[in-house]
Design a protein around this motif. Structure first.
Motif, PDB file in Angstrom:
ATOM      1  N   ALA A   1       0.826  -1.221   0.000  1.00 35.64           N
ATOM      2  CA  ALA A   1       0.000   0.000   0.000  1.00 35.64           C
ATOM      3  C   ALA A   1       0.859   1.269   0.000  1.00 35.64           C
ATOM      4  CB  ALA A   1      -0.942   0.010   1.219  1.00 35.64           C
ATOM      5  N   GLY A   2       2.092   1.163   0.538  1.00 36.50           N
ATOM      6  CA  GLY A   2       2.921   2.347   0.796  1.00 36.50           C
ATOM      7  C   GLY A   2       3.137   3.250  -0.402  1.00 36.50           C
ATOM      8  N   ASP A   3       3.659   2.679  -1.512  1.00 35.70           N
ATOM      9  CA  ASP A   3       3.999   3.532  -2.663  1.00 35.70           C
ATOM     10  C   ASP A   3       2.762   4.242  -3.214  1.00 35.70           C
ATOM     11  OD1 ASP A   3       6.606   2.853  -2.431  1.00 35.70           O
ATOM     12  OD2 ASP A   3       6.613   1.383  -4.062  1.00 35.70           O
ATOM     13  N   ARG A   4       1.691   3.476  -3.371  1.00 37.28           N
ATOM     14  CA  ARG A   4       0.465   4.074  -3.940  1.00 37.28           C
ATOM     15  C   ARG A   4      -0.092   5.161  -3.019  1.00 37.28           C
ATOM     16  NH1 ARG A   4      -3.534  -0.328  -4.288  1.00 37.28           N
ATOM     17  NH2 ARG A   4      -2.189  -1.536  -2.922  1.00 37.28           N
ATOM     18  N   LEU A   5      -0.050   4.892  -1.730  1.00 41.52           N
ATOM     19  CA  LEU A   5      -0.626   5.850  -0.780  1.00 41.52           C
ATOM     20  C   LEU A   5       0.211   7.130  -0.709  1.00 41.52           C
ATOM     21  CD1 LEU A   5      -2.890   6.301   1.278  1.00 41.52           C
ATOM     22  CD2 LEU A   5      -1.346   5.420   3.020  1.00 41.52           C
ATOM     23  N   VAL A   6       1.518   6.971  -0.599  1.00 39.46           N
ATOM     24  CA  VAL A   6       2.380   8.156  -0.498  1.00 39.46           C
ATOM     25  C   VAL A   6       2.228   9.011  -1.762  1.00 39.46           C
ATOM     26  CG1 VAL A   6       4.792   8.921  -0.406  1.00 39.46           C
ATOM     27  CG2 VAL A   6       3.986   7.133   1.141  1.00 39.46           C
ATOM     28  N   ALA A   7       2.161   8.359  -2.915  1.00 40.89           N
ATOM     29  CA  ALA A   7       1.997   9.121  -4.165  1.00 40.89           C
ATOM     30  C   ALA A   7       0.656   9.871  -4.159  1.00 40.89           C
ATOM     31  CB  ALA A   7       2.059   8.169  -5.360  1.00 40.89           C
ATOM     32  N   ALA A   8      -0.385   9.202  -3.695  1.00 43.28           N
ATOM     33  CA  ALA A   8      -1.722   9.838  -3.697  1.00 43.28           C
ATOM     34  C   ALA A   8      -1.780  11.006  -2.713  1.00 43.28           C
ATOM     35  CB  ALA A   8      -2.794   8.799  -3.355  1.00 43.28           C
ATOM     36  N   ILE A   9      -1.116  10.864  -1.559  1.00 39.86           N
ATOM     37  CA  ILE A   9      -1.113  11.973  -0.582  1.00 39.86           C
ATOM     38  C   ILE A   9      -0.287  13.130  -1.147  1.00 39.86           C
ATOM     39  CG2 ILE A   9      -0.384  12.696   1.727  1.00 39.86           C
ATOM     40  CD1 ILE A   9      -0.940   9.847   2.710  1.00 39.86           C
ATOM     41  N   LYS A  10       0.875  12.810  -1.676  1.00 42.55           N
ATOM     42  CA  LYS A  10       1.784  13.844  -2.203  1.00 42.55           C
ATOM     43  C   LYS A  10       1.087  14.684  -3.287  1.00 42.55           C
ATOM     44  CE  LYS A  10       6.272  14.401  -4.374  1.00 42.55           C
ATOM     45  NZ  LYS A  10       7.331  13.752  -5.126  1.00 42.55           N
ATOM     46  N   GLN A  11       0.348  14.009  -4.115  1.00 41.58           N
ATOM     47  CA  GLN A  11      -0.354  14.685  -5.210  1.00 41.58           C
ATOM     48  C   GLN A  11      -1.349  15.720  -4.677  1.00 41.58           C
ATOM     49  OE1 GLN A  11      -3.063  11.991  -7.030  1.00 41.58           O
ATOM     50  NE2 GLN A  11      -3.094  13.071  -8.989  1.00 41.58           N
ATOM     51  N   ARG A  12      -1.892  15.473  -3.499  1.00 39.96           N
ATOM     52  CA  ARG A  12      -2.921  16.365  -2.957  1.00 39.96           C
ATOM     53  C   ARG A  12      -2.336  17.579  -2.225  1.00 39.96           C
ATOM     54  NH1 ARG A  12      -5.077  11.562  -3.801  1.00 39.96           N
ATOM     55  NH2 ARG A  12      -7.340  11.228  -3.821  1.00 39.96           N
ATOM     56  N   LEU A  13      -1.078  17.496  -1.812  1.00 40.43           N
ATOM     57  CA  LEU A  13      -0.534  18.540  -0.924  1.00 40.43           C
ATOM     58  C   LEU A  13      -0.487  19.942  -1.530  1.00 40.43           C
ATOM     59  CD1 LEU A  13       2.288  16.596   0.964  1.00 40.43           C
ATOM     60  CD2 LEU A  13      -0.147  16.787   1.480  1.00 40.43           C
ATOM     61  N   PRO A  14      -0.100  20.096  -2.790  1.00 44.40           N
ATOM     62  CA  PRO A  14      -0.006  21.465  -3.322  1.00 44.40           C
ATOM     63  C   PRO A  14      -1.342  22.203  -3.332  1.00 44.40           C
ATOM     64  CG  PRO A  14       1.077  19.872  -4.773  1.00 44.40           C
ATOM     65  CD  PRO A  14       0.320  19.097  -3.757  1.00 44.40           C
ATOM     66  N   LYS A  15      -2.434  21.442  -3.245  1.00 45.59           N
ATOM     67  CA  LYS A  15      -3.760  22.093  -3.302  1.00 45.59           C
ATOM     68  C   LYS A  15      -4.185  22.681  -1.959  1.00 45.59           C
ATOM     69  CE  LYS A  15      -5.100  18.743  -6.773  1.00 45.59           C
ATOM     70  NZ  LYS A  15      -5.324  17.313  -6.679  1.00 45.59           N
ATOM     71  N   ILE A  16      -3.442  22.385  -0.884  1.00 44.76           N
ATOM     72  CA  ILE A  16      -3.856  22.883   0.442  1.00 44.76           C
ATOM     73  C   ILE A  16      -3.383  24.321   0.590  1.00 44.76           C
ATOM     74  CG2 ILE A  16      -3.639  22.558   2.940  1.00 44.76           C
ATOM     75  CD1 ILE A  16      -3.021  19.604   2.340  1.00 44.76           C
ATOM     76  N   LYS A  17      -4.341  25.240   0.606  1.00 42.59           N
ATOM     77  CA  LYS A  17      -3.954  26.657   0.690  1.00 42.59           C
ATOM     78  C   LYS A  17      -3.807  27.061   2.157  1.00 42.59           C
ATOM     79  CE  LYS A  17      -4.715  31.239  -0.919  1.00 42.59           C
ATOM     80  NZ  LYS A  17      -5.661  32.283  -1.131  1.00 42.59           N
ATOM     81  N   VAL A  18      -2.623  27.570   2.478  1.00 36.84           N
ATOM     82  CA  VAL A  18      -2.325  27.970   3.863  1.00 36.84           C
ATOM     83  C   VAL A  18      -2.406  29.489   3.954  1.00 36.84           C
ATOM     84  CG1 VAL A  18      -0.611  27.850   5.715  1.00 36.84           C
ATOM     85  CG2 VAL A  18      -0.756  25.997   4.036  1.00 36.84           C
ATOM     86  N   GLY A  19      -3.039  30.000   5.012  1.00 36.76           N
ATOM     87  CA  GLY A  19      -3.113  31.451   5.164  1.00 36.76           C
ATOM     88  C   GLY A  19      -3.997  31.842   6.325  1.00 36.76           C
ATOM     89  N   ASP A  20      -4.445  33.085   6.313  1.00 36.29           N
ATOM     90  CA  ASP A  20      -5.311  33.628   7.367  1.00 36.29           C
ATOM     91  C   ASP A  20      -6.669  32.932   7.302  1.00 36.29           C
ATOM     92  OD1 ASP A  20      -7.047  35.139   8.928  1.00 36.29           O
ATOM     93  OD2 ASP A  20      -6.009  37.007   8.521  1.00 36.29           O
ATOM     94  N   GLY A  21      -7.080  32.332   8.400  1.00 33.85           N
ATOM     95  CA  GLY A  21      -8.308  31.545   8.437  1.00 33.85           C
ATOM     96  C   GLY A  21      -9.573  32.330   8.146  1.00 33.85           C
ATOM     97  N   LEU A  22      -9.495  33.644   8.122  1.00 35.27           N
ATOM     98  CA  LEU A  22     -10.694  34.425   7.813  1.00 35.27           C
ATOM     99  C   LEU A  22     -10.886  34.593   6.308  1.00 35.27           C
ATOM    100  CD1 LEU A  22     -10.655  37.232  10.545  1.00 35.27           C
ATOM    101  CD2 LEU A  22     -12.130  35.221  10.411  1.00 35.27           C
ATOM    102  N   GLU A  23      -9.853  34.253   5.535  1.00 37.91           N
ATOM    103  CA  GLU A  23     -10.006  34.334   4.076  1.00 37.91           C
ATOM    104  C   GLU A  23     -10.740  33.091   3.601  1.00 37.91           C
ATOM    105  OE1 GLU A  23      -6.178  35.017   2.298  1.00 37.91           O
ATOM    106  OE2 GLU A  23      -5.832  36.732   3.624  1.00 37.91           O
TER     107      GLU A  23
END
Ligand code: NAD
Length: 509
Positions: A307-329
């Motif tokens: 499961a490891g390779d497939r899972l790590v690849a799937a998680i990694k693919q999602r990370l750039p989409k997480i927008k970090v910033g001020d929670g009121l935006e």
């Protein structure tokens, strides 16, 4: 990541003083000691919270003690009516409440409002208090003898709460405590104290009599005063494991009943047959939601077999989409960490894990937004082993570790050998294995294809091992038991045959 010696202070006149709430009004602290409160997204100090002395705690406890007889004597229907009003007010003001949480904790507004919603569920459960307090009755237990049980409140109860859920965790405590007829003294986290004052005002508006609910702010001085106070009958604590252990030991040594919920290291096991997209989505939301500052956050994925390779690849693919910033935006998905020190401590685990041999798949420092806020982007560590600090410690930040093991048994062994036992989850399509997992695993809250299995309000919340000291879980049926004492009455009335009342039938049986 910005490196500043200490966070700047909002213009002096804009730093809000945050004081105690005793007897239905704001009471300014007299200790001369206070702690800074920050807006973590802006990296500035916005408040100064008074730290109570033992005498100030005493004043709150005496106020609560005086309010107890009348509150306890209020009929169940009147107390229920007040709870329905509390329910309405919290529901109406969830956004206002949420904004207070975002301003001091940093979590995004949608998450903050979700926190209020989960606390509200506990208040709604408590609206059924007449049903919850019903006792048992045994007619004719012996000839002419009836036996029945009742549950009665304890008196003054106290709550000591952590920074990460400044509205919900206090609601887990004060809602059942008050519904059962106790009065309450809350010592909230000094890092984000304003939500408790807002709750106090809502309770007053709902008709809770003055003195029934009190808030004292502070640090160890206030906590020790609570633990030693002879007029406090029960203490509920939620926070880190070392303090939970301390609170449990001190509180019980002075004869109180104590429930002390501690820290966590929650593992999510992913079997090779799992739906990998579902598992990756779950891991991402459960690891990075609220910047990983949740006691039920997934901090460690255990990938079984291939499961490891497939899972790590799937998680990694999602990370750039997480927008970090001020929670009121509105489009931001992850806010800052609560303080600069905590952010820096969390970030240090990334180098530590690399030095100890883990693969740093994503380094959150590279995706941290600019500005003075206490931000840290999301990090993913692969090939984490149980000897590494990143595995052993509760990081409490947006750092997800992946450990790879050969079999289901290896995975369960890892979870069961961990000193914490708060939450865990398994991802699989195999119902039989999932059922075996719930049987095998030594953890208090278990998710099957559900990453954060926080029990609904009509079950109780609590971990095992170092995640809970005491034997009573919080809220739900166990919460009602915690805040009440059982009493059993054995009664006999004179035989009706001896009655002076004309019963209108032959007085023989
Ligand atoms: P913390 O233990 O530092 O603080 C919790 C409370 O204890 C605060 O009110 C604080 O003022 C007080 N406190 C801190 N140091 C003290 C001391 N030396 N003596 C006496 N009192 C002291 O926890 P935190 O950082 O606010 O919260 C995060 C921790 O809480 C994490 O470990 C997290 O897992 C845990 N937590 C657990 C649960 C759960 O349900 N098990 C829920 C939420 C948070």
């Amino acid at each position: 990541m910005t490196e500043l010696a200490s966070p700047p202070v909002e213009r002096e006149q804009d730093v809000k003083r945050i004081s105690h709430w005793i007897g239905g009004r704001i009471v300014e602290g007299e200790s001369g000691r206070s702690g800074p409160v920050y807006n973590p997204a802006r990296g500035i100090q916005t408040g100064a919270v008074d730290f109570a002395t033992a005498e100030e705690v005493e004043r709150a406890v005496q106020t609560a003690k005086q309010a107890f007889p009348a509150w306890r004597a209020l009929s169940l229907s009147k107390r229920t009516a007040i709870f329905f009003r509390i329910r309405e007010l919290v529901d109406q003001r969830r956004e206002e409440f949420g904004r207070i949480l975002t301003a001091e904790h940093g979590k995004v507004l949608s998450d903050a409002m979700g926190e209020v919603a989960r606390g509200l569920e506990v208040i709604e459960y408590c609206c059924g208090i007449p049903e919850l307090l019903k006792g048992g009755f045994s007619e004719q237990a012996s000839t002419g003898i009836d036996v029945y049980s009742i549950r009665q409140p304890l008196g003054v109860a106290a709550g000591i709460t952590p920074f990460n859920f400044p509205a919900m965790v206090p609601m887990w405590m004060w809602a059942p405590a008050l519904a059962c007829g106790n009065t309450f003294v809350l010592k909230p986290s000094e890092k984000d104290p304003s939500a408790s004052l807002y709750a106090a005002q809502l309770l007053q508006e709902a008709g809770v009599p003055d003195g029934v609910f009190n808030v004292v702010h502070g640090d160890k001085v206030a906590v020790d005063a609570v633990l030693q106070h002879p007029d406090i009958a029960a203490v509920s604590f939620v926070g880190s494991t070392p303090i939970a252990r301390y609170v449990y030991e001190q509180g019980t040594s002075t004869g109180k009943r104590v429930q002390a919920l501690g820290g966590a290291k929650n593992h999510m096991i992913v079997l090779p047959d799992a739906d990998m997209d579902m598992a990756a989505d779950a891991a991402v939301s459960a690891a990075y939601g609220s910047a990983g500052e949740r006691c039920m956050a997934i901090s460690q994925v255990v990938a079984v077999g291939d499961a490891g390779d497939r899972l790590v690849a799937a998680i990694k693919q999602r990370l750039p989409k997480i927008k970090v910033g001020d929670g009121l935006e509105p489009d931001v998905e992850m806010g800052p960490l609560v303080t600069r020190e905590h952010r820096d401590k969390v970030a240090a685990y990334i180098d530590g894990a690399r030095d100890q041999g883990a693969d740093v798949v994503a380094d959150g420092r590279e995706s941290t937004p600019d500005g003075d806020g206490f931000f840290l982007g999301v990090s993913l560590l692969d090939k984490v082993t149980p000897e590494m600090d990143a595995y052993k410690d509760e990081i409490f930040g947006p750092v997800l570790g992946v450990t790879r093991v050969g079999t289901y048994n290896d995975a369960v062994q890892l979870v069961n050998e961990n000193p914490y036992g708060n939450g865990t989850a398994i991802f699989t399509r195999d119902g039989g294995v999932a059922r075996q997992f719930q049987f095998d695993v030594q953890v208090g809250m278990v998710g099957i294809n559900v990453p954060i299995p926080v029990p609904v309000a009509y079950y109780s919340f609590g971990g095992w091992k170092n995640s809970l000291f005491g034997d009573t879980h919080i809220y739900g049926p166990e919460g009602i038991n915690f805040y009440t004492r059982g009493k059993v009455v054995t009664s006999r009335w004179p035989d009706p045959a001896t009655s002076k009342v004309d019963l209108g039938f032959p007085q023989t049986r």
